[in-house]
Design a protein around this motif. Structure first.
Motif, PDB file in Angstrom:
ATOM      1  N   ARG A   1     -14.056  -5.752  -2.569  1.00  0.00           N
ATOM      2  CA  ARG A   1     -13.649  -4.384  -2.207  1.00  0.00           C
ATOM      3  C   ARG A   1     -12.864  -3.704  -3.307  1.00  0.00           C
ATOM      4  O   ARG A   1     -12.548  -4.325  -4.316  1.00  0.00           O
ATOM      5  N   ASN A   2     -12.539  -2.441  -3.004  1.00  0.00           N
ATOM      6  CA  ASN A   2     -11.800  -1.603  -3.957  1.00  0.00           C
ATOM      7  C   ASN A   2     -12.539  -1.500  -5.282  1.00  0.00           C
ATOM      8  O   ASN A   2     -12.011  -1.848  -6.343  1.00  0.00           O
TER       9      ASN A   2
ATOM     10  N   CYS B   1      -8.129   4.355 -13.843  1.00  0.00           N
ATOM     11  CA  CYS B   1      -7.262   5.009 -12.851  1.00  0.00           C
ATOM     12  C   CYS B   1      -6.128   5.757 -13.545  1.00  0.00           C
ATOM     13  O   CYS B   1      -5.759   6.865 -13.142  1.00  0.00           O
TER      14      CYS B   1
ATOM     15  N   GLN C   1      -1.405  -3.794  -6.957  1.00  0.00           N
ATOM     16  CA  GLN C   1      -2.243  -4.987  -6.882  1.00  0.00           C
ATOM     17  C   GLN C   1      -2.270  -5.722  -8.214  1.00  0.00           C
ATOM     18  O   GLN C   1      -2.049  -5.133  -9.269  1.00  0.00           O
TER      19      GLN C   1
ATOM     20  N   ARG D   1     -10.490  -5.746 -14.135  1.00  0.00           N
ATOM     21  CA  ARG D   1      -9.290  -5.122 -13.548  1.00  0.00           C
ATOM     22  C   ARG D   1      -8.535  -4.312 -14.583  1.00  0.00           C
ATOM     23  O   ARG D   1      -7.994  -3.245 -14.270  1.00  0.00           O
TER      24      ARG D   1
ATOM     25  N   MET E   1      -8.850   8.002  -5.642  1.00  0.00           N
ATOM     26  CA  MET E   1      -9.756   6.879  -5.937  1.00  0.00           C
ATOM     27  C   MET E   1     -11.211   7.316  -5.786  1.00  0.00           C
ATOM     28  O   MET E   1     -12.068   6.965  -6.596  1.00  0.00           O
TER      29      MET E   1
ATOM     30  N   ASN F   1       0.804  -1.221   0.000  1.00  0.00           N
ATOM     31  CA  ASN F   1       0.000   0.000   0.000  1.00  0.00           C
ATOM     32  C   ASN F   1       0.836   1.270   0.000  1.00  0.00           C
ATOM     33  O   ASN F   1       0.373   2.342   0.385  1.00  0.00           O
TER      34      ASN F   1
ATOM     35  N   PRO G   1      -6.279   7.523  -1.515  1.00  0.00           N
ATOM     36  CA  PRO G   1      -7.728   7.311  -1.416  1.00  0.00           C
ATOM     37  C   PRO G   1      -8.547   8.466  -1.988  1.00  0.00           C
ATOM     38  O   PRO G   1      -9.610   8.245  -2.565  1.00  0.00           O
TER      39      PRO G   1
ATOM     40  N   PHE H   1     -12.462  -3.956  -8.273  1.00  0.00           N
ATOM     41  CA  PHE H   1     -11.232  -4.762  -8.248  1.00  0.00           C
ATOM     42  C   PHE H   1     -11.493  -6.196  -7.791  1.00  0.00           C
ATOM     43  O   PHE H   1     -11.050  -7.156  -8.408  1.00  0.00           O
TER      44      PHE H   1
ATOM     45  N   PHE I   1      -5.211   2.427  -4.702  1.00  0.00           N
ATOM     46  CA  PHE I   1      -5.355   1.744  -3.408  1.00  0.00           C
ATOM     47  C   PHE I   1      -4.212   0.764  -3.162  1.00  0.00           C
ATOM     48  O   PHE I   1      -4.296  -0.096  -2.281  1.00  0.00           O
TER      49      PHE I   1
ATOM     50  N   THR J   1      -0.735   4.433  -2.024  1.00  0.00           N
ATOM     51  CA  THR J   1      -2.177   4.670  -1.997  1.00  0.00           C
ATOM     52  C   THR J   1      -2.526   6.154  -2.042  1.00  0.00           C
ATOM     53  O   THR J   1      -1.794   7.007  -1.549  1.00  0.00           O
TER      54      THR J   1
END
Ligand code: GAP
Length: 460
Positions: A195-196, A327, A272, A320, A12, A4, A9, A199, A269, A7
């Motif tokens: 979550r996310n 993003c 990943q 994804r 996002m 992380n 947030p 994702f 986030f 990140t």
């Protein structure tokens, strides 16, 4: 655990908000309070996702002569997933909080001073970890008993393995080792903690290739596929500097894999996984051969050998890839307007080849009939070749900003020059339009006859 270190947030949140506001992604069944872990793509999201999937299919299937496609069922025979190991081992460890009864993945619990706690209520009284199978099951036919259980597939891969012999038999000359079978389709996992945003969803789409080969080529092809797939992500606009490769260590790979690379992206986030490139050996075809009592093998015409091939699997998530593109594309640029005031321009910098709308056609004035009619002529030239939009409302600057926000790479403005008239009615002689470029905001004047030839190479 995810890294992380990168990140953001707040960023996002802005992306999620834009996705809803502009019609990219909505929570499923939102008017009923939402279906957790499920997402619907709106008009722009559906176009974007289709473009990502089509580009994958183009580059992985149509541009190559060693991969064929297939399209298998979502409903999957119980015995297929028993043989593959999913019925017995496709599970995550879960833990229940004794305080609030929330259920969490045991390996994702937060820690404070070396002690795990419930992220929902903060309680420290947690139950014992239990294995939770992630597959959704259903019953085929009118009777609900243990004999007619079927599953919604947890990966598209198994339909490829179970049709391997049919594909080999039917496609003859075209499939000589090494060769691949590709598929795009839905997969389902009853994730404990979706979550996310999109994702980690419970319903998602995969873009998978099973690339069959001889055992001695397995490791080399895994490395080659890693490069091929990294290049594809760059082609859809993800810079190499934000793509990371994780060489998954022994003990952390799936039970079937001898080597796995995870391709990761710097999401807001955290860093990943986007895709796994796994050397699955002959595990799956071997298991299905044993389960049905008939080898799912390959016959080499030249050497007259018969054997179960090995397989390298680049397995990507369509959702994804779309999320990464969203993003990456999101940008806020501070500009100084005509009055010397600073303003923020929000712009989705999609690669033109996957942008949901390629061109916006903008007649300067909506109540000037000749302008609108000419704009319709331009529309008729472009529409057969690309997704376009026609926008009549508001000042031209505001219309440009609206298109920037949804990532339209080109705007074509139809003004008085286009209809061969100056505002006072005198003749200008040529049919020209203004072509406005999203990223640079530069505008150029060109004849309508040159428009298609100018735009087509940019969006290919
Ligand atoms: N056939 C191999 C396989 O399914 P995986 O790593 O479990 O491997 C492959 O999944 C890809 O599918 C992931 O890299 C990810 O892009 C996507 N994926 C997996 N689970 C997902 C989920 N819950 N939501 C969205 N995408 C998911």
């Amino acid at each position: 655990m995810p890294d992380n270190s990168t990140t953001d947030p707040a960023r996002m949140e802005k992306i999620v908000s834009l996705c809803k506001r502009k019609g990219f992604v909505f929570q499923s069944a939102e008017i009923y309070g939402g279906l957790n872990g499920c997402w619907d793509y709106g008009p722009l999201g559906a176009e974007l996702k289709r473009n990502v999937k089509d580009y994958w299919w183009k580059r992985m299937v149509r541009d190559r002569d060693d991969i064929v496609g297939m399209d298998g069922t979502i409903l999957t025979h119980h015995d297929v997933l028993k043989a593959s190991g999913h019925v017995d081992t496709f599970s995550d460890p879960m833990i229940d909080c004794k305080g609030c009864n929330a259920r969490h993945r045991a390996d994702q619990l937060p820690e404070k001073k070396g002690e795990t706690y419930c992220p929902n209520c903060g309680g420290r009284e947690l139950g014992e970890p239990q294995e939770f199978n992630l597959m959704f099951s259903t019953h085929m036919g009118a009777v609900k008993d243990d004999d007619n259980i079927a599953f919604l597939r947890p990966e598209t891969a198994q339909t490829i393995f179970t049709q391997f012999k049919n594909v080999c038999d039917q496609t003859g000359e075209r499939v000589k080792l090494p060769f691949g079978i590709a598929q795009i389709g839905k997969a389902f996992r009853n994730e404990i903690n979706p979550r996310n945003f999109t994702f980690r969803s419970r319903e998602f789409e995969q873009m998978e290739i099973e690339f069959f080969c001889r055992e001695e080529d397995g490791m080399r092809l895994t490395d080659e596929w890693l490069e091929t797939r990294l290049n594809w992500y760059q082609e859809i606009g993800l810079p190499r500097t934000k793509l990371h490769v994780l060489d998954v260590p022994d003990g952390e790979r799936a039970h079937y894999s001898k080597k796995t690379y995870d391709i990761e992206y710097e999401f807001p986030f955290g860093i990943q996984e986007l895709e796994g490139v796994a050397y699955r050996t002959d595990y799956d075809l071997g298991k299905h051969s044993a389960a049905v009592g008939k080898d799912q093998d390959y016959f080499d015409e030249q050497t007259k050998e018969r054997f179960i091939p090995h397989v390298v699997e680049p397995s990507a998530g369509a959702d994804r890839a779309v999320l990464a593109v969203l993003c990456e594309a999101y940008d806020e640029e501070t500009l100084t307007n005509d009055k010397g005031k600073e303003e923020v321009r929000t712009v989705m910098r999609f690669s033109p080849k996957i942008a949901p709308v390629k061109v916006a056609i903008l007649p300067l004035l909506k109540n000037k009939e000749e302008l609108v009619a000419k704009a319709r002529e331009v529309e008729a030239i472009l529409r057969p070749h690309m997704n376009i939009t026609f926008d009549l409302t508001g000042a031209i600057g505001r219309r440009y900003r609206r298109q920037d926000e949804i990532g339209t790479p080109f705007c074509v403005t139809i003004d008085f020059d286009t209809i061969g008239q100056n505002e006072d009615g005198t003749d200008t002689g040529i049919d020209t339009v203004t072509l406005r470029h999203r990223d640079s905001m530069e505008q150029e004047r060109l004849p309508i006859a040159e428009l298609l030839g100018k735009i087509l190479p940019e969006i290919a």
